[in-house]
Scaffold this motif. Structure first.
Motif, short mmCIF file in Angstrom:
data_model
loop_
_atom_site.label_atom_id
_atom_site.label_comp_id
_atom_site.label_asym_id
_atom_site.label_seq_id
_atom_site.Cartn_x
_atom_site.Cartn_y
_atom_site.Cartn_z
N ASP A 1 0.75 -1.13 -0.08
CA ASP A 1 0.08 0.08 -0.08
C ASP A 1 0.84 1.14 0.15
N LEU A 2 1.00 2.01 -1.26
CA LEU A 2 2.07 3.03 -1.15
C LEU A 2 1.44 4.11 -0.58
N MET B 1 4.85 10.98 -7.49
CA MET B 1 4.91 10.69 -8.93
C MET B 1 4.34 9.14 -9.36
N LEU B 2 4.57 8.27 -8.29
CA LEU B 2 4.02 6.84 -8.60
C LEU B 2 2.52 7.01 -8.18
N LEU B 3 1.90 7.43 -7.29
CA LEU B 3 0.59 7.41 -7.13
C LEU B 3 -0.29 8.21 -8.17
N GLU B 4 0.44 9.24 -8.60
CA GLU B 4 -0.11 10.13 -10.07
C GLU B 4 0.08 9.67 -11.17
N LEU C 1 5.48 15.43 -14.25
CA LEU C 1 5.58 16.38 -13.11
C LEU C 1 5.78 17.77 -13.51
N ALA C 2 6.62 18.18 -14.25
CA ALA C 2 6.73 19.45 -14.81
C ALA C 2 5.54 20.11 -15.36
N LEU C 3 4.64 19.27 -16.11
CA LEU C 3 3.54 19.94 -16.61
C LEU C 3 2.42 20.01 -15.59
#
Length: 111
Positions: free
Chosen positions: A36-37, A61-64, A71-73
Motif C-alpha cells: 500500500d503505497l 509521482m508513483l501515485l499520480e 511532473l513539470a506539466l
C-alpha cells in the motif's frame, strides 16, 4: 533513479525483514503480500503490517502516474505565470533586439 522513471516502487528494508518476506512468499499459504503505497506499508497474509518510507516526491509521482515531464506539466500554470512576469521584468532575455534598461546608478559625490 531508473525504477522511479519506469514506474516501479523501490524500497529499502532491513535484511531480516526481507528474509522474512522472502520466506512468506515462498509458501503458497502465506505468499500474498499487499503493498500500500498511500499508507507506505506492506501487509502479510496474516495481517502483519510492515512500514516503509518513500521520498514524498517519488510517492506522488508513483501515485499520480507521473514521469519527470508529467511532473513539470503539473506546474504548467505556475511556470507560465513566472515566465510572463520575467518577460515583463527582463524583456531583453526573450527578445535580443530589446535594449536593456539599467537603473540609474547613484552619483559618486558628496552630498
Amino acid at each position: 533513479g531508473n525504477c522511479l522513471q519506469n514506474g516501479l516502487l523501490a524500497i529499502r528494508l532491513p535484511a531480516s525483514t526481507v528474509a522474512r518476506l522472502h520466506a512468506l512468499a515462498a509458501r503458497a499459504a502465506t505468499a500474498t503480500l499487499t503493498v500500500d503505497l498511500e499508507r507506505q506499508s506492506i501487509r502479510t497474509a496474516a495481517g502483519e503490517k510492515i512500514s516503509f518510507e518513500v521520498e514524498p516526491l517519488a510517492r506522488r509521482m508513483l501515485l499520480e502516474g507521473l514521469d519527470a515531464i508529467g511532473l513539470a506539466l503539473a506546474y504548467e500554470e505556475r511556470i507560465a505565470a513566472f515566465q510572463a512576469a520575467d518577460r515583463a521584468r527582463r524583456p531583453w532575455i526573450y527578445d535580443p533586439g530589446t535594449k536593456r534598461v539599467s537603473a540609474a546608478s547613484p552619483s559618486s559625490g558628496a552630498a
